[in-house]
Each structure stands twice: as structure tokens, then as C-alpha cells.
Enzyme design. Structure first.
Site, PDB file in Angstrom:
ATOM      1  N   HIS A  57      -4.980 103.250 106.430  1.00  0.00           N
ATOM      2  CA  HIS A  57      -5.850 102.340 105.675  1.00  0.00           C
ATOM      3  C   HIS A  57      -5.098 101.358 104.790  1.00  0.00           C
ATOM      4  CE1 HIS A  57      -4.780 105.440 102.833  1.00  0.00           C
ATOM      5  NE2 HIS A  57      -5.079 104.578 101.886  1.00  0.00           N
ATOM      6  N   HIS A  72      -4.542  96.535 101.621  1.00  0.00           N
ATOM      7  CA  HIS A  72      -5.404  97.724 101.578  1.00  0.00           C
ATOM      8  C   HIS A  72      -6.659  97.410 102.383  1.00  0.00           C
ATOM      9  CE1 HIS A  72      -7.381 101.292 100.041  1.00  0.00           C
ATOM     10  NE2 HIS A  72      -6.230 101.640  99.471  1.00  0.00           N
TER      11      HIS A  72
END
Length: 148
Positions: A57, A72
Site C-alpha cells: 500500500h 501512500h
């Protein structure tokens, strides 16, 4: 001066709009965020450098000048434990700006009740060192901000 490129296509919305105080208050560093298009995409390296951290992620690319950029992919996506993300590179890989790093589907993240908004942060940068921040629509590989 480092030109940081957009890792994904979408709308540049600024860090203040990120639904997470760690990012919205620039605790990690200055930068911006992208509200991605809701389609499967390959997130790319924002600068030339080495991948020093790679989670499904999120990832950090550090340039030869020692500057690190964090990408992110969505908010609270660590809770997905990698589900819905596919690594296209490895920690320690040398990458060129625009090279694919992680494949993911922002629509699936959103369908699971999480924000798909992607902060892009200049790590350990001083306030005021990030300028010429893009606003509105960006494509992957477009200039996102300048880090002086």
C-alpha cells in the site's frame, strides 16, 4: 531542485484534503495528494532512485541526492494486508521516474469503505521547500511539485 512526478492519474487536491491528520497536517512532510481515477492502475515511481521501503500500500523512493518521496496508496490501506495490491518491483530496486511499482484498484479500496486518496510526500523536507504544486487533473508522470 527535485521534480516529483505524479505516481497516478487523478485530481491533485492538496494534503489538507487528506482524511488522515498525519498527512493533512504535514507531520510526515510537505507535498500534495491525488484523488485517483476509479480504475485499476499501476502506480509509478515519482523520482529516479532506489526503492528503500516497499509495502503493498505504500513505497519510498530515495534519489541519489538522498531525498526520499513517499507514495501512500489510499488511507488506512495497511489494514488490507496487501489484498488488492500487486508488487511490480522489489525493495532495493533502482527505478526510473515513471516506472511501475505497484498495481492496485482505487475503486476496490473505496468499495471497502476506505479513502483511495494518495498522499505524495517529500520526506524530512522543511516547510516551504515544496513549491509549484500541481492543482486539478494530472496524469501519471506529470510534474506534481518541485522540491528545492
Amino acid at each position: 531542485m527535485t521534480t516529483v512526478l505524479a505516481p497516478i492519474a487523478g485530481a491533485a487536491i492538496g494534503l489538507a484534503a487528506v482524511p488522515d491528520p498525519v498527512f493533512s497536517q504535514a507531520m510526515v512532510g510537505p507535498g500534495t495528494a491525488i484523488d485517483p481515477l476509479r480504475e485499476p492502475v499501476e502506480a509509478v515511481a515519482p523520482i529516479d532512485g532506489t526503492i528503500v521501503k516497499l509495502h503493498p500500500h505504500a513505497y519510498v523512493v530515495v534519489g541519489d541526492d538522498g531525498r526520499g518521496v513517499l507514495v501512500h496508496l489510499g488511507i488506512d490501506t495497511v489494514q488490507l494486508k496487501g489484498e488488492g495490491f500487486r508488487l511490480l518491483a522489489a525493495e532495493g530496486d533502482r527505478v526510473g521516474a515513471g516506472q511501475p511499482v505497484v498495481a492496485w484498484d482505487p475503486a476496490a479500496v473505496e468499495a471497502g469503505g476506505r479513502s483511495p486518496v494518495c498522499p505524495v510526500v517529500a520526506l524530512d523536507a522543511v516547510a516551504g521547500s515544496v513549491g509549484e504544486v500541481a492543482e486539478g487533473r494530472v496524469s501519471a508522470g506529470d510534474p506534481l511539485f518541485e522540491w528545492s
